[in-house]
Design an enzyme around this catalytic site. Structure first.
Site: not given
Ligand SMILES: Cc1cc2nc3c(=O)[nH]c(=O)nc-3n(C[C@H](O)[C@H](O)[C@H](O)COP(=O)(O)O)c2cc1C
Length: 360
Positions: A111, A115, A172, A174-175, A214, A243
């Site tokens: 992704n 934000f 993140s 992406n910022t 985080k 993350n």
């Molecule tokens: C579509 C998507 C959006 C996410 N948005 C955020 C976010 O806004 N803030 C954040 O701290 N992590 C965000 N994450 C990261 C997740 O919270 C997590 O740290 C990461 O996906 C690893 O866990 P997983 O393998 O179980 O998905 C996002 C992940 C995905 C897939």
């Protein structure tokens, strides 16, 4: 049978574009259309950390419920805690679409949302009133913020009255430039501002809320010690690891070249290794939330053995559905039975040494 229905639904939802599928899911949850209502938790799964009493250690990670629309449903379906956000002070649209990609072959997602969220005021309004359980608020900075630390401080001041805890998200990918806040000097400055903001809320009579940080899984081994030292010196209440990653190691799907953060199965090893390293560096003194690639009870147990007291899932929910949470909890109870233990605390960190030297 319930699982068959859920898998059929998931297959149908997966025919949609990922972001449309997500919006549909959130809307259904907002309206109370849950796959299953969870029963009472096994009391042995309770976890007391950060001054909070978690009914079980399985949370839903940030990004699933960015605008605090579905946290009640998440808790009703058996999660031990929900984390909303990332929220930024002002609403923002995020990056151009498409910006979420399913790597089905790898049970992964990339992704680059950036934000996208409705801003502090909208989330705050939805968090008012009676809290149905433990709800954390993940805070970030607007892309165009002149003073990013001020955005985090504003997040703390805004949400302390309603949040069970606040998660400072500086990881993140992406910022642009956000991850630079993890550099020790920047991190120290940022935490000073965030903690001052919390002091102001305490002075207003708000209970002192836990503040967690985080981290990204792409920090170099040699930098980790200094970063952890800052987190310890500033006495953060917990660390979430991790993350999404910029690495594409172990990814087979043709979409691997899409820009953004990778989550799901291929992230598991990298995130678990870093979790173990932080557990060892902190000598188990700071509560750690293990995140990244948990898609089965076995992997949940590995995360805990690597050093986590709490865990979070996101990407596997897309592939497995919400029944994964109940399955993980049953697996954790089964593990306690097998080992004759009365709490998960006895498992936390038992395999940290082995995980810390894992090759990724
Ligand atoms: C579509 C998507 C959006 C996410 N948005 C955020 C976010 O806004 N803030 C954040 O701290 N992590 C965000 N994450 C990261 C997740 O919270 C997590 O740290 C990461 O996906 C690893 O866990 P997983 O393998 O179980 O998905 C996002 C992940 C995905 C897939």
């Amino acid at each position: 049978m319930k699982r068959l229905i859920e898998h059929g639904l998931l297959r149908a939802v997966r025919l949609l574009q990922p972001e449309d599928a997500h919006e549909l899911t959130i809307r259904a949850l907002e309206r109370g259309a849950y796959v299953a209502h969870a029963g009472a938790d096994d009391p042995r799964l309770r976890v007391a950390r950060c001054g909070l009493d978690f009914p079980n250690p399985v949370g839903v990670a940030a990004g699933f419920d960015k605008d605090a629309r579905a946290y009640r449903a998440v808790l009703a379906m058996g999660a031990g805690f929900a984390e909303i956000g990332t929220v930024t002070p002002k609403p923002q649209a995020g990056n151009p679409k498409p910006r979420i990609f399913r790597l089905t072959e790898d049970c992964a997602v990339i992704n680059r949302l950036g934000f996208n969220n409705q801003g502090h005021a909208a989330a705050l309004a939805r968090l008012q009133g009676q809290r149905p359980g433990i709800v954390g608020v993940n805070i970030g900075a607007n892309k165009d913020a002149a003073d990013r630390a001020a955005d985090y401080a504003s997040g703390v001041e805004t949400f302390a009255p309603v949040a069970s805890y606040m998660m400072v998200n500086i990881s993140s990918p992406n910022t642009p430039g956000l991850r630079n806040l993890q550099a020790p000097a920047e991190l120290d400055q940022l935490l000073a501002r965030v903690l001052e903001a919390r002091e102001r809320t305490v002075a207003r009579g708000v209970p002192k809320r836990p503040i967690l940080v985080k981290l990204a899984p792409d920090l170099a081994d040699e930098d980790l010690g200094d970063i952890v030292a800052v987190l310890q010196a500033r006495q953060v209440d917990g660390i979430a690891i991790s993350n999404t990653t910029l690495s594409r190691t172990g990814v087979a799907d043709g979409l691997a070249s899409e820009a953004g953060g990778l989550s799901g199965r291929p992230l598991f090893k990298r995130a678990t290794r870093m979790l173990a390293r932080v557990h060892l560096a902190t000598e188990g003194r700071i509560p750690l939330i293990g995140i990244g690639g948990i898609d089965s009870p076995e992997r949940a147990i590995e995360k805990i053995a690597a050093g986590a007291s709490l865990i979070q899932v996101y990407t596997a929910l897309i592939y497995e559905g919400f029944s994964l949470i109940e399955r993980i909890k049953r697996g954790l109870s089964g593990e306690l039975d097998r080992r004759g233990l009365s709490s998960l605390d006895a498992i936390t960190g038992t395999r940290a040494e082995a995980w810390a030297t894992e090759r990724v």
